[in-house]
Motif scaffolding. Sequence first.
Motif, PDB file in Angstrom:
ATOM      1  N   HIS A 238       0.809  -1.144   0.051  1.00 37.99           N
ATOM      2  CA  HIS A 238      -0.028   0.125  -0.074  1.00 37.99           C
ATOM      3  C   HIS A 238       0.777   1.494   0.032  1.00 37.99           C
ATOM      4  N   SER A 239       1.991   1.303   0.724  1.00 36.81           N
ATOM      5  CA  SER A 239       2.723   2.460   0.850  1.00 36.81           C
ATOM      6  C   SER A 239       3.452   2.758  -0.510  1.00 36.81           C
ATOM      7  N   PHE A 240       3.904   1.610  -1.062  1.00 35.45           N
ATOM      8  CA  PHE A 240       4.678   1.868  -2.739  1.00 35.45           C
ATOM      9  C   PHE A 240       3.391   2.321  -3.694  1.00 35.45           C
ATOM     10  N   ALA A 241       2.163   1.869  -3.570  1.00 33.91           N
ATOM     11  CA  ALA A 241       1.186   2.734  -4.481  1.00 33.91           C
ATOM     12  C   ALA A 241       1.051   4.192  -3.913  1.00 33.91           C
ATOM     13  N   THR A 242       0.867   4.258  -2.771  1.00 30.59           N
ATOM     14  CA  THR A 242       0.465   5.438  -2.259  1.00 30.59           C
ATOM     15  C   THR A 242       1.408   6.511  -2.617  1.00 30.59           C
ATOM     16  N   HIS A 243       2.830   6.185  -2.253  1.00 31.64           N
ATOM     17  CA  HIS A 243       3.565   7.147  -2.443  1.00 31.64           C
ATOM     18  C   HIS A 243       4.057   7.492  -4.020  1.00 31.64           C
ATOM     19  N   LEU A 244       3.697   6.489  -4.787  1.00 30.06           N
ATOM     20  CA  LEU A 244       3.901   6.538  -6.314  1.00 30.06           C
ATOM     21  C   LEU A 244       2.831   7.664  -6.677  1.00 30.06           C
ATOM     22  N   LEU A 245       1.592   7.338  -6.259  1.00 30.18           N
ATOM     23  CA  LEU A 245       0.405   8.492  -6.788  1.00 30.18           C
ATOM     24  C   LEU A 245       0.895   9.959  -6.163  1.00 30.18           C
ATOM     25  N   ALA A 246       1.524   9.807  -5.022  1.00 24.44           N
ATOM     26  CA  ALA A 246       1.545  10.848  -4.257  1.00 24.44           C
ATOM     27  C   ALA A 246       2.653  12.013  -5.085  1.00 24.44           C
ATOM     28  N   HIS A 247       3.413  11.245  -5.702  1.00 23.20           N
ATOM     29  CA  HIS A 247       4.592  11.859  -6.672  1.00 23.20           C
ATOM     30  C   HIS A 247       4.131  12.142  -8.152  1.00 23.20           C
ATOM     31  N   GLY A 248       2.990  11.576  -8.538  1.00 27.47           N
ATOM     32  CA  GLY A 248       2.186  11.961  -9.830  1.00 27.47           C
ATOM     33  C   GLY A 248       2.383  10.758 -10.583  1.00 27.47           C
ATOM     34  N   ALA A 249       2.466   9.627 -10.189  1.00 28.40           N
ATOM     35  CA  ALA A 249       2.406   8.352 -11.009  1.00 28.40           C
ATOM     36  C   ALA A 249       0.935   8.085 -11.822  1.00 28.40           C
ATOM     37  N   ASP A 250       1.052   7.539 -13.060  1.00 26.25           N
ATOM     38  CA  ASP A 250      -0.389   7.508 -13.553  1.00 26.25           C
ATOM     39  C   ASP A 250      -0.887   6.166 -13.103  1.00 26.25           C
ATOM     40  N   LEU A 251      -2.375   6.216 -12.877  1.00 25.89           N
ATOM     41  CA  LEU A 251      -3.092   5.218 -12.265  1.00 25.89           C
ATOM     42  C   LEU A 251      -3.073   4.105 -13.055  1.00 25.89           C
ATOM     43  N   ARG A 252      -3.066   4.098 -14.398  1.00 25.97           N
ATOM     44  CA  ARG A 252      -3.013   2.895 -15.310  1.00 25.97           C
ATOM     45  C   ARG A 252      -1.662   2.247 -15.178  1.00 25.97           C
ATOM     46  N   ALA A 253      -0.540   3.065 -15.076  1.00 26.18           N
ATOM     47  CA  ALA A 253       0.669   2.454 -14.910  1.00 26.18           C
ATOM     48  C   ALA A 253       0.769   1.744 -13.614  1.00 26.18           C
ATOM     49  N   LEU A 254       0.119   2.378 -12.629  1.00 22.43           N
ATOM     50  CA  LEU A 254       0.213   1.803 -11.205  1.00 22.43           C
ATOM     51  C   LEU A 254      -0.530   0.479 -11.173  1.00 22.43           C
ATOM     52  N   GLN A 255      -1.687   0.444 -11.863  1.00 22.35           N
ATOM     53  CA  GLN A 255      -2.435  -0.970 -12.220  1.00 22.35           C
ATOM     54  C   GLN A 255      -1.598  -2.084 -12.510  1.00 22.35           C
ATOM     55  N   MET A 256      -0.581  -1.774 -13.623  1.00 17.98           N
ATOM     56  CA  MET A 256      -0.060  -2.670 -14.086  1.00 17.98           C
ATOM     57  C   MET A 256       1.165  -3.221 -13.346  1.00 17.98           C
ATOM     58  N   LEU A 257       1.815  -2.438 -12.449  1.00 16.02           N
ATOM     59  CA  LEU A 257       2.869  -2.460 -11.580  1.00 16.02           C
ATOM     60  C   LEU A 257       2.137  -3.387 -10.379  1.00 16.02           C
ATOM     61  N   LEU A 258       1.052  -3.201 -10.086  1.00 21.25           N
ATOM     62  CA  LEU A 258       0.407  -3.989  -8.909  1.00 21.25           C
ATOM     63  C   LEU A 258      -0.031  -5.245  -9.202  1.00 21.25           C
ATOM     64  N   GLY A 259      -0.267  -5.431 -10.651  1.00 23.54           N
ATOM     65  CA  GLY A 259      -0.962  -6.597 -11.164  1.00 23.54           C
ATOM     66  C   GLY A 259      -2.468  -6.714 -10.952  1.00 23.54           C
ATOM     67  N   HIS A 260      -2.973  -5.646 -10.961  1.00 20.08           N
ATOM     68  CA  HIS A 260      -4.593  -5.554 -10.666  1.00 20.08           C
ATOM     69  C   HIS A 260      -5.022  -5.889 -12.079  1.00 20.08           C
ATOM     70  N   ALA A 261      -6.283  -6.930 -12.035  1.00 15.84           N
ATOM     71  CA  ALA A 261      -6.980  -7.288 -13.254  1.00 15.84           C
ATOM     72  C   ALA A 261      -8.000  -6.195 -13.609  1.00 15.84           C
ATOM     73  N   ASP A 262      -8.597  -5.427 -12.589  1.00 13.07           N
ATOM     74  CA  ASP A 262      -9.384  -4.424 -12.875  1.00 13.07           C
ATOM     75  C   ASP A 262      -8.960  -3.113 -12.139  1.00 13.07           C
ATOM     76  N   ILE A 263      -8.978  -1.888 -12.956  1.00 15.24           N
ATOM     77  CA  ILE A 263      -8.597  -0.875 -12.445  1.00 15.24           C
ATOM     78  C   ILE A 263      -9.346  -0.146 -11.323  1.00 15.24           C
ATOM     79  N   ALA A 264     -10.520  -0.739 -11.246  1.00 19.41           N
ATOM     80  CA  ALA A 264     -11.240  -0.256 -10.034  1.00 19.41           C
ATOM     81  C   ALA A 264     -10.612  -0.602  -8.592  1.00 19.41           C
ATOM     82  N   THR A 265      -9.805  -1.851  -8.471  1.00 17.05           N
ATOM     83  CA  THR A 265      -9.190  -2.248  -7.234  1.00 17.05           C
ATOM     84  C   THR A 265      -8.034  -1.085  -7.090  1.00 17.05           C
ATOM     85  N   THR A 266      -7.632  -0.531  -8.235  1.00 15.15           N
ATOM     86  CA  THR A 266      -6.275   0.506  -7.912  1.00 15.15           C
ATOM     87  C   THR A 266      -6.985   1.660  -7.479  1.00 15.15           C
ATOM     88  N   GLN A 267      -8.099   2.220  -7.885  1.00 17.14           N
ATOM     89  CA  GLN A 267      -8.816   3.502  -7.724  1.00 17.14           C
ATOM     90  C   GLN A 267      -8.870   3.613  -6.066  1.00 17.14           C
TER      91      GLN A 267
END
Length: 299
Positions: A238-267
């Motif tokens: 969770h810290s990995f994802a939260t900090h990436l978004l806080a520094h401007g990461a793209d949500l779709r890229a984050l979905q791929m990095l986390l391996g979420h099948a559905d972007i709703a999980t990443t949101q």
Amino acid sequence: MLAAERAAAPNTLAAYTADLTCCEESLAAQGETLLQASAAGLAEWMADMGRSGQSRRTVARRLSCIKQFCLFLLREGLREDNPAAHLDAPRPEASLPHFLSESEVVALIDACAVSPEASEAKQRRGLVARAALELLYASGLRISELLSLPREALAGERQMLVVRGKGGRERLVPLSDSAREAAQALLALDAPKASPYLFPGRDPKRPLTRQAFDKILYEVGLQAGLDPARLSPHVLRHSFATHLLAHGADLRALQMLLGHADIATTQIYTHVQTERLKQAVESFHPLASERAGQTEKTG
């Protein structure tokens, strides 16, 4: 079917087994079985879960399992109807992921350092902790993905890590220099074990267990001055994802990095953007600066 066709992980199979057993026990008390369950029987099972104080998230997950089971029976010709078709799951409680601050993550990783005078066992434990925490935080891995990593995954000077996630899906995640260095230090120390895993357990033929890693994380947390109750492998994810978004990461890229099948999980991680958006409006919107000026004059 789940194992052979969907390549479900052992933990997933265990969860489905537990959900089916829960339903089966309730139905048995009503004189029904899983194969002959009625809509009324399943509705009573859901009411039982509510009366026993199970969370709405648990009830929704278990109902999802039964719905899939009933569809399976229908497809296989074992039933001609679907008793779960009209059952509605309760809306799960909105819960935000727990995460550490950036300074807390740094303190946690720094706490892995061990004195050169320490015993060989303690020095290895420090290397295991450092390599694991670096990889969890730098790549956002699940603990199951981390502990199943083969030695070859970190061989050479690879910049990307191939990870096999849920359902056997593979993804590529970037590997930071510090994570690679920590992992290679552990590989060099463990070379005599000839284990196929990056994190071997007591038996080198098997990976480190989740329970053994939890003990290591507990000790490192105490050393870092953090409450161990706040720590878990998933908190680092969770810290990995939260900090990436806080520094401007793209949500779709984050979905791929986390391996979420559905972007709703990443949101769910977009909660960290609220404060950033508020600060952006206050800093750059012309009306916001005018109101700030009016407030100063009034004061």
